[in-house]
Structures are given as C-alpha cells and as structure tokens.
Design a protein around this motif. Structure first.
Motif, PDB file in Angstrom:
ATOM      1  N   ARG A   1      44.506   3.236  57.219  1.00 22.34           N
ATOM      2  CA  ARG A   1      44.717   4.514  57.916  1.00 22.34           C
ATOM      3  C   ARG A   1      43.702   5.585  57.477  1.00 22.34           C
TER       4      ARG A   1
ATOM      5  N   SER B   1      54.773  11.475  62.322  1.00 24.26           N
ATOM      6  CA  SER B   1      53.892  10.340  62.069  1.00 24.26           C
ATOM      7  C   SER B   1      52.537  10.776  61.520  1.00 24.26           C
TER       8      SER B   1
ATOM      9  N   ASP C   1      52.236  13.180  59.345  1.00 27.16           N
ATOM     10  CA  ASP C   1      52.500  13.539  57.947  1.00 27.16           C
ATOM     11  C   ASP C   1      53.782  12.853  57.508  1.00 27.16           C
TER      12      ASP C   1
ATOM     13  N   LYS D   1      51.074   6.305  58.615  1.00 29.83           N
ATOM     14  CA  LYS D   1      50.366   7.489  59.104  1.00 29.83           C
ATOM     15  C   LYS D   1      49.616   7.165  60.379  1.00 29.83           C
TER      16      LYS D   1
END
Length: 523
Positions: A279, A480, A482, A521
């Motif tokens: 991510r 999503s 944070d 994330k």
C-alpha cells in the motif's frame, strides 16, 4: 568350614480382596461413540447398521417418494411408494419417460496420473501413445479433431465438474495445429497445477525428450504460447506477474480496457507488485506519474484480475451442515427444538421380533441382533435427548445473543453447562463438537457459544466472542484512507469499558483473518 543354608517353604493360601473397577459395557461404548458423531456421520452409521441387521428398520426412508425398479430394471407395473407407505401403480407410458436410452450414457474419460515420465530414458506411458499419434496423423494431415466423440464429451462434462486438465484438453482437441504441437501442448497441460500455473521450466522440459525428436526450447515456447491462449485467461503462466499480464492482454484484445490504463497496470504487475501489496501509494504515484484517481483505476483493474485462474475448475462444492437444533421464540422465550429432519425414526422389525418370540430355543444369532437393534434405538434417542438438554441450557444463558447478536454474547465455559445438566465436562464437550444450532443470525456450532471472559471497568465480564464482534464492527466502519491500528481499536474498546491490550486485539484480528492496518489502507 561349611555353611548351612535353611530354606523356608511358604505354604499356598487363598486371599480375598475387594476392589472397584470401571468397565464399559458394549452398550455404553456405543452410546459414547454415537454422541461424538456429527449428524452426517450418524446417518452413515445408521445406514451401515440397517444393512447389517435385518431386525432394524427405518420409518423415514429417504426413498419413500422414489420410483422403485424391478430386479430386471423394468418399469411397467412397478410400484411407486408415497410418503405414507401406500402403493401407486406406474403405467408403462409413464415409465417410458424414465427409461434411459443407450444414447444417454457417455464413456468415462481416462484419468491422467500426475507422475512425471522420464521421456529421455524411454519410459512408456501417455507420451508413448502421443508418439504413435504423431506417426498416424502426420501422413493424413488430420487436425486430430475427433468429431464422432464431440457429443460424448459434452455429455461427460455435463455429468461432473470438469477439472482444469480436462477443460484445457477439450480446447486442445478443437485447436487446429500440427501433431507435434498438439503433443507438446498436451505435455505442458500435464504440468499445470490446480491454480493454473506451469510448474516446469521449458529448459528442464526440453531435456526430458529423446534426442532423436529434436525438441528444443523454441518448440516448447510455441506450445506454451498456444497453451496460454486457452481459457481461462492467465493459464500456463509461470509467475503471478505473468498470469496477471496475460489477463491484461486478453482484456485489451477484447476492448474491455483502454490501452493507457492497461499499460500502466502492466507496469505495476511486472515491476511494482510489492509496492502495491504494501500500500505504498506515494511511491507508486511518483513512479507512474499519476494522480489519486488514476491510481485508483489502476488498482481496481488489477484487483479485478484472478491470480488463481485454475482454482474454479474441479473445485469441491461447498460443505453443507444440517442443524441438529432449531431455536425459535415462543411467547417471548427462546426455545431449542430438535430438527426433525436430523432425527432418524428407527424401530425393531415386528415380524422378525414375533418369530423370535415364538421360537425362543432356535433363534441362532438373531437374538443378539435383536438386542443390538434395541441398543441402537435407545442410544440414538438418548443422543438427541442429551443434545437438546445441552442446547436449551446454552440458549438460557445466551438469550441476549438471540435478540441482539454476537455483541451480546456472555462468557460461558463447559463446566457451567455440565453442572446445569448434571453431565461431565467431557460429555458436554462431545455434545458441542460438530453439532449445529440454527438461530436467527445463522447456523453455528454449539462450541461457538462458549468463550473466555475479560474484565470490564464496571466490574463485570465480557465474552471474547463479543469483543471479536466489536473489533469487526470497528474495522467495517473505519475510514479506508485512514484505517484503525490495533492500538486505536484497543482505545475504542477501553472507551466502552472493556480493557484489552493491543496484542490481544491483534490476536483476535488475526483469528478473524482481517489484515493489519497497512494492508487495509486504500486511496
């Protein structure tokens, strides 16, 4: 100086001693064994007993509504038995609808073994047959398409879920190519695993063929390209990156995605899958020179691809369970009731029992079979009675669950139920293993309702099951972009009066197979 040895001779005597010894009778052993069986295993056990013991019969025959065939397979004049046991004559005209024709039966396909054959050493097997095919097909120029067997293949595939190997082989049979290419592709198909990946390197495969065939990497590369053109897209790949790239190219050829987006996704799959898995969107945007919206589109396209294209073929069906107990609300109270479909209806055959009663002195081994039938009927009834008692005790202590769901689950241990129903903890453990309860929130194993307790700020206790559900709800409601870390989830639980350490949150999250914060994330 000599020594004199005096030997004492003990007189034999009889002594009586009293001791206690626990002996499990055959009936008790059968009762314990039936108690730990699942419902499906119990049905198998009963069917075996019915076939072995003529004095035992079943009232709820699963074939009551079936049309019965005569020993010669004829349908005319046969009798169909309805659920009530009454006979109904089946006419010849109706029976004709059930008569199977010869054309309805296909030939079973041969099953290929997964063992690799050393072709260079002259091992015989499937490859030997393919060499014969080359010789027979080369002179005729045939494309090796067996039109006569096409209908049979369709029928066989309709009878069972085709494996990946069968699916690829069927496509190969309809592909126009040289006999050599056909045989090489067939060899590669044998080396494709259940997920659709080729497990054999082409250089290694080239060494397996006899030298006189002059099979090199170039010929195998042609065969591999043909294999990778088959459905499902991505089959025959040698890595995840190659598998995803093949699927992207297929979508691009079909016009399902524009060229620029496909090229960017191809760049990620070939060189930056590790960044996408971690991510690390900042580095990805800098490398690809795209903004958030473009990266979202690239990520969505890659996530729509299948990294295991062969997993859908020949996969086993979902495992189904039959609930032993159904929980319903009756006059504001939750009541556990046995599932009638799970309870077999057994009895002793009255005719045989009458014969044994009239001929007590000449019964052979049937007297023992009569006793076994009675034991089985009694133990099956006792099994379901015990399950019902334990289930009702669980329902009484977890009544809030049946109203509000898992967040209202209270701590419960086996000892508490054992004391309530006057059974040993080991017996309760057997009862709650592989036994299922149908509730308003789904079907659960009885063990689901047991859980350890954690202390709350108010001096009470909370069930670990309820805490897991709270963690799941927190994660489902998170942003999503944070996501919540394990420490923040522990703080949220603490705000609700439940003191849980961060490592405990991580343990529960991993048990629910929820990825860590870094992998949740998104943009």
């Amino acid at each position: 100086m000599g020594h004199v040895v005096i030997l004492g001779i003990m007189k034999p005597s009889l002594q009586l001693r009293m001791s206690q010894q626990l002996t499990l009778t055959p009936q008790l052993q059968q009762s314990i064994r039936l108690l730990q069986l699942s419902t499906l295993e119990l049905q198998t056990e009963i069917e075996q007993a019915l076939s072995d013991n003529p004095l035992l019969e079943r009232l709820d025959d699963v074939l009551d509504n079936a049309v019965r065939l005569a020993p010669n397979g004829a349908m005319d004049g046969d009798t169909a038995w309805d659920a009530g046991g009454s006979a109904q004559e089946v006419s010849g005209e109706a029976g004709a609808d059930f008569a199977p024709g010869a054309e309805d039966f296909g030939q079973e396909g041969s099953s290929d073994s997964g063992d690799r054959v050393d072709y260079a050493n002259g091992d015989e097997g499937v490859f030997g047959e393919r060499l014969n095919d080359w010789a027979s097909e080369a002179g005729s120029g045939s494309s090796a398409i067996n039109d006569d067997s096409e209908d049979d293949r369709g029928f066989v595939q309709a009878q069972h879920s085709a494996s990946l190997r069968e699916h690829l082989s069927a496509q190969l049979q309809t592909t126009r190519c040289t006999p050599q290419d056909r045989a090489l592709v067939s060899v590669l198909i044998d080396e494709v695993n259940a997920d659709g990946y080729l497990e054999l390197e082409l250089e290694e495969a080239a060494t397996l063929f006899p030298a006189q065939l002059e099979i090199g990497v170039d010929e195998l590369q042609v065969a591999l390209r043909m294999l990778q053109s088959f459905e499902p897209a991505g089959v025959g790949a040698r890595s995840v990156a190659e598998c995803l790239a093949l699927q992207l190219k297929e979508r691009l050829r079909n016009g399902e995605v524009n060229a620029e987006l496909a090229e960017q996704a191809m760049q990620v799959t070939q060189h930056h899958l590790d960044l996408l898995a971690a991510r690390d969107f900042v580095r990805l945007k800098r490398i690809l020179q795209v903004d958030d919206d473009q990266l979202k589109a690239i990520q969505a396209l890659i996530r729509s691809l299948d990294p295991r294209p062969g997993a859908a073929y020949g996969a086993e069906g979902a495992a189904f369970v039959m609930p032993d107990v159904v929980v319903r609300k009756v006059r504001n109270s939750w009541i556990a009731m046995l599932n009638n479909d799970a309870v077999p209806r057994l009895r002793v055959n009255e005719m045989y029992a009458g014969l044994l009663k009239r001929n007590r002195g000449n019964t052979g081994g049937m007297a023992g079979q009569l006793q076994e039938a009675r034991w089985l009927i009694k133990n099956v009834a006792q099994r379901f009675d015990t399950i019902l008692r334990v289930s009702q005790a669980i329902v009484d202590r977890q009544r809030e669950f049946f109203t509000h769901g898992a967040v209202a689950m209270r701590p419960l241990v086996l000892r508490e139920i054992a004391e309530t129903v006057s059974l040993h903890e080991s017996t309760v453990s057997r009862v709650t293993t592989q036994k299922y309860m149908l509730t308003p929130f789904g079907t659960f194993e009885l063990k689901y309702f047991f859980g350890s307790h954690l202390t709350t700020d108010a001096g009470g206790s909370a069930s670990s099951t309820a805490i897991r559900e709270l963690i799941r709800q927190f994660i489902e409601a998170e942003d999503s972009a944070d996501p919540l870390s394990d420490s923040r989830i522990a703080d949220l639980l603490g705000a609700q009066g439940v003191q849980v350490a961060r490592r405990t949150v991580a343990k529960y999250r991993e048990a629910m197979q929820i990825p860590p914060v870094g992998q949740r994330k998104t943009l």
